[in-house]
Design an enzyme around this catalytic site. Structure first.
Site, short mmCIF file in Angstrom:
data_model
loop_
_atom_site.label_atom_id
_atom_site.label_comp_id
_atom_site.label_asym_id
_atom_site.label_seq_id
_atom_site.Cartn_x
_atom_site.Cartn_y
_atom_site.Cartn_z
CB SER A 65 -0.95 0.00 1.20
OG SER A 65 -1.92 -1.02 1.03
CD GLU A 67 5.80 -0.01 -1.58
OE1 GLU A 67 6.73 0.09 -0.76
OE2 GLU A 67 4.77 -0.69 -1.35
CB VAL A 89 -6.02 -4.30 2.71
CG1 VAL A 89 -5.17 -5.48 2.32
CG2 VAL A 89 -6.62 -4.52 4.09
CG HIS A 97 2.70 -1.65 10.35
ND1 HIS A 97 2.04 -2.43 11.28
CD2 HIS A 97 2.21 -2.00 9.14
CE1 HIS A 97 1.18 -3.22 10.65
NE2 HIS A 97 1.27 -2.99 9.35
CG PHE A 122 -7.59 6.44 0.57
CD1 PHE A 122 -6.22 6.44 0.81
CD2 PHE A 122 -8.42 5.87 1.51
CE1 PHE A 122 -5.70 5.86 1.96
CE2 PHE A 122 -7.91 5.29 2.66
CZ PHE A 122 -6.55 5.29 2.89
#
Length: 168
Positions: A65, A67, A89, A97, A122
């Site tokens: 995600s 990237e 996800v 994190h 998004f």
């Protein structure tokens, strides 16, 4: 309204624009592919259902995600791409994190959209568990991929409306 109270695959479809000549890029994070592949299927099928041509939908894969931001920028900078849908996800783990990744991706995709003046959607799930992710990737809460595709369609419609009345 949380997705626990709303089906992600149910939306208003009044006044949707003609998207038959629009070109979409769908970026898919490979991490948690059992979820992201379902998100892709939802987004792709929704675009097709509402008039996109299959040859006008391009898929790009990114490792995770995080990237999605750079991959979205590369696609959004292309003149032939009208909208980008970023699917991923990030599941809550034992560390924080997920907080850092989710914030960075949300901010990054917003920046790409503002820089390119194109819809960059998004479509990243941020659940606490894999079960919650699957519930939002075609499960009991619908499919976030469907919602992301519909958001792209509606934003293209809004852009066209604004452009008709302004200087864009």
């Amino acid at each position: 309204m949380s997705s626990a109270d709303k089906n992600l695959s149910v939306f208003k479809t009044d006044g949707l624009p003609d998207i038959s000549s629009r070109k979409f890029a769908i970026l898919v994070a490979e991490w948690n592919s059992e979820v992201t592949e379902k998100l892709f299927e939802g987004a792709y099928n929704t675009l097709i259902q509402y008039g996109a041509e299959a040859e006008n939908i391009e898929r790009g894969n990114v490792p995770g995600s995080f990237e999605l931001t750079t991959g979205s920028l590369w696609y959004a900078l292309r003149r032939d791409i009208d909208a980008v849908i970023a699917l991923g996800v990030v599941i809550q783990g034992e560390t924080k994190h997920n907080d850092y990744i989710n914030h960075a991706v949300a901010q990054g995709l917003t920046n790409v959209s503002l820089k390119t003046e194109k819809p960059v959607i998004f479509g990243v799930l941020t659940p606490n568990t894999m079960e919650q992710a699957l519930e939002r990737a075609g499960g009991i809460h619908g499919n976030k991929g469907d919602e992301a595709a519909m958001t792209a369609i509606k934003m293209l419609g809004l852009y066209s409306e604004v452009a008709r009345h302004g200087s864009h």
